[in-house]
Design an enzyme around this catalytic site. Structure first.
Site, PDB file in Angstrom:
ATOM      1  N   GLY A  47     -29.685  18.844 -10.451  1.00  0.00           N
ATOM      2  CA  GLY A  47     -28.338  20.007 -10.246  1.00  0.00           C
ATOM      3  C   GLY A  47     -28.021  20.866 -11.547  1.00  0.00           C
ATOM      4  N   GLU A 101     -24.669  17.813 -17.687  1.00  0.00           N
ATOM      5  CA  GLU A 101     -24.509  17.740 -16.293  1.00  0.00           C
ATOM      6  C   GLU A 101     -24.188  18.818 -15.597  1.00  0.00           C
ATOM      7  OE1 GLU A 101     -25.046  15.836 -14.145  1.00  0.00           O
ATOM      8  OE2 GLU A 101     -25.014  13.726 -14.014  1.00  0.00           O
ATOM      9  N   ASP A 102     -24.201  18.868 -14.600  1.00  0.00           N
ATOM     10  CA  ASP A 102     -23.714  19.842 -13.201  1.00  0.00           C
ATOM     11  C   ASP A 102     -22.086  19.421 -12.933  1.00  0.00           C
ATOM     12  OD1 ASP A 102     -24.485  17.610 -11.985  1.00  0.00           O
ATOM     13  OD2 ASP A 102     -25.436  18.719 -10.388  1.00  0.00           O
ATOM     14  N   ASP A 105     -18.490  13.373 -10.840  1.00  0.00           N
ATOM     15  CA  ASP A 105     -17.686  13.063  -9.659  1.00  0.00           C
ATOM     16  C   ASP A 105     -16.936  11.671  -9.879  1.00  0.00           C
ATOM     17  OD1 ASP A 105     -16.932  13.102  -6.935  1.00  0.00           O
ATOM     18  OD2 ASP A 105     -18.574  12.360  -6.351  1.00  0.00           O
ATOM     19  N   LYS A 133     -14.556  16.391 -11.358  1.00  0.00           N
ATOM     20  CA  LYS A 133     -13.707  16.082 -10.252  1.00  0.00           C
ATOM     21  C   LYS A 133     -12.690  14.991 -10.590  1.00  0.00           C
ATOM     22  CE  LYS A 133     -16.321  17.368  -6.142  1.00  0.00           C
ATOM     23  NZ  LYS A 133     -17.363  16.758  -5.256  1.00  0.00           N
ATOM     24  N   PHE A 154     -16.683  19.122  -1.166  1.00  0.00           N
ATOM     25  CA  PHE A 154     -18.180  19.087  -1.578  1.00  0.00           C
ATOM     26  C   PHE A 154     -18.307  20.372  -1.949  1.00  0.00           C
ATOM     27  CE2 PHE A 154     -22.416  19.271  -0.202  1.00  0.00           C
ATOM     28  CZ  PHE A 154     -22.931  18.408  -0.896  1.00  0.00           C
ATOM     29  N   ASP A 161     -27.005  21.359  -4.677  1.00  0.00           N
ATOM     30  CA  ASP A 161     -27.435  21.307  -3.226  1.00  0.00           C
ATOM     31  C   ASP A 161     -26.726  20.681  -2.359  1.00  0.00           C
ATOM     32  OD1 ASP A 161     -28.287  18.936  -4.227  1.00  0.00           O
ATOM     33  OD2 ASP A 161     -29.641  18.605  -2.650  1.00  0.00           O
TER      34      ASP A 161
HETATM   35  P1  5GP Z   1     -21.166  10.763 -10.070  1.00  0.00           P
HETATM   36  O1  5GP Z   1     -21.982   9.699 -10.415  1.00  0.00           O
HETATM   37  O2  5GP Z   1     -20.157  11.281 -11.190  1.00  0.00           O
HETATM   38  O3  5GP Z   1     -20.245  10.319  -9.072  1.00  0.00           O
HETATM   39  O4  5GP Z   1     -21.850  11.928  -9.315  1.00  0.00           O
HETATM   40  C1  5GP Z   1     -22.621  12.537 -10.158  1.00  0.00           C
HETATM   41  C2  5GP Z   1     -23.732  13.447  -9.440  1.00  0.00           C
HETATM   42  O5  5GP Z   1     -23.281  13.354  -7.897  1.00  0.00           O
HETATM   43  C3  5GP Z   1     -23.830  14.859  -9.879  1.00  0.00           C
HETATM   44  O6  5GP Z   1     -24.551  15.217 -10.947  1.00  0.00           O
HETATM   45  C4  5GP Z   1     -24.238  15.552  -8.532  1.00  0.00           C
HETATM   46  O7  5GP Z   1     -25.511  15.500  -8.672  1.00  0.00           O
HETATM   47  C5  5GP Z   1     -23.602  14.603  -7.415  1.00  0.00           C
HETATM   48  N1  5GP Z   1     -22.431  15.409  -6.906  1.00  0.00           N
HETATM   49  C6  5GP Z   1     -20.995  14.954  -7.165  1.00  0.00           C
HETATM   50  N2  5GP Z   1     -20.217  15.850  -6.659  1.00  0.00           N
HETATM   51  C7  5GP Z   1     -21.060  16.762  -5.915  1.00  0.00           C
HETATM   52  C8  5GP Z   1     -20.558  17.937  -4.980  1.00  0.00           C
HETATM   53  O8  5GP Z   1     -19.521  18.127  -4.622  1.00  0.00           O
HETATM   54  N3  5GP Z   1     -21.708  18.504  -4.608  1.00  0.00           N
HETATM   55  C9  5GP Z   1     -23.045  18.357  -4.869  1.00  0.00           C
HETATM   56  N4  5GP Z   1     -23.987  19.038  -4.434  1.00  0.00           N
HETATM   57  N5  5GP Z   1     -23.239  17.151  -5.568  1.00  0.00           N
HETATM   58  C10 5GP Z   1     -22.361  16.656  -6.050  1.00  0.00           C
HETATM   59 MG    MG Z   2     -26.061  15.766 -11.438  1.00  0.00          MG
END
Ligand code: 5GP
Ligand code: MG
Length: 177
Positions: A47, A101-102, A105, A133, A154, A161
């Site tokens: 991402g 990072e993108d 979450d 977030k 989302f 994606d």
């Molecule tokens: P975490 O491990 O912080 O819960 O999630 C991180 C990863 O979840 C991000 O790098 C991304 O790839 C994916 N992710 C989290 N939120 C979103 C969202 O709103 N849209 C998309 N497409 N991917 C997300």
């Molecule tokens: Mg990511």
């Protein structure tokens, strides 16, 4: 803009111009903070590829870049499991590492990966994430450079994606109710 991706509709949430401003702001901060150093960008695929590319080309400090692949998402929900699909092949010992990072979450992906990275003894480690977030955050992860704090929606576009599609949009869109 409203677009269909697979079975869902998404609408514009953050414009190309807003993204560009945020990326410029972060690149200027990094230029200041790393003056005289040579940071190593460690990009978390997939991402982050557009954010990393745009940020990297705006930098004036000398910098290097490498890529890893971690994944915890399947479809629209975090699978709760982090897998390393492409490992880290660049030595980080003694380097000033900036993890790119993108979106953060729950924070699980980075929370699990950061200790592994610290074992490799970088001189310093900072995190740059285009999106955060805050309401979804469950793990103790702090980003040093953030583009936007966003609600618990989302999002797709600008690298993000929905089941493989939507990464090519220059703006960020959110799922319509
Ligand atoms: P975490 O491990 O912080 O819960 O999630 C991180 C990863 O979840 C991000 O790098 C991304 O790839 C994916 N992710 C989290 N939120 C979103 C969202 O709103 N849209 C998309 N497409 N991917 C997300
Ligand atoms: Mg990511």
């Amino acid at each position: 803009m409203i677009v269909n991706i697979h079975d869902k509709k998404f609408e514009t949430y953050i414009s190309d111009a807003q993204i560009e401003d945020a990326v410029s702001r972060i690149s200027m901060q990094i230029d200041q903070d790393y003056a005289g150093k040579r940071p190593l960008f460690l990009v978390v695929l997939n991402g982050s590829f557009l954010f990393a590319a745009d940020l990297f080309r705006k930098l004036h400090v000398e910098a290097e870049i490498c890529f890893i692949k971690l994944a915890s998402y399947q479809g629209m929900k975090s699978s709760g499991k982090v897998t390393t699909a492409i490992g880290l092949d660049t030595p980080v010992k003694g380097r000033d590492v900036i993890l790119i990072e993108d979106i953060i979450d729950t924070g699980k992906t980075l929370f699990e990966f950061i200790p592994e990275l610290k074992e490799r003894q970088p001189t310093s480690l900072r995190i740059a994430s285009l999106l955060l977030k805050p309401d979804a955050l469950k793990y103790d992860v702090k980003a040093d450079y953030i583009g936007f704090s966003v609600p618990n929606d989302f999002l797709v576009g600008y690298g993000l994606d929905y089941d493989g599609l939507g990464r090519n949009f220059g703006e960020i869109l959110k799922l319509m109710p």
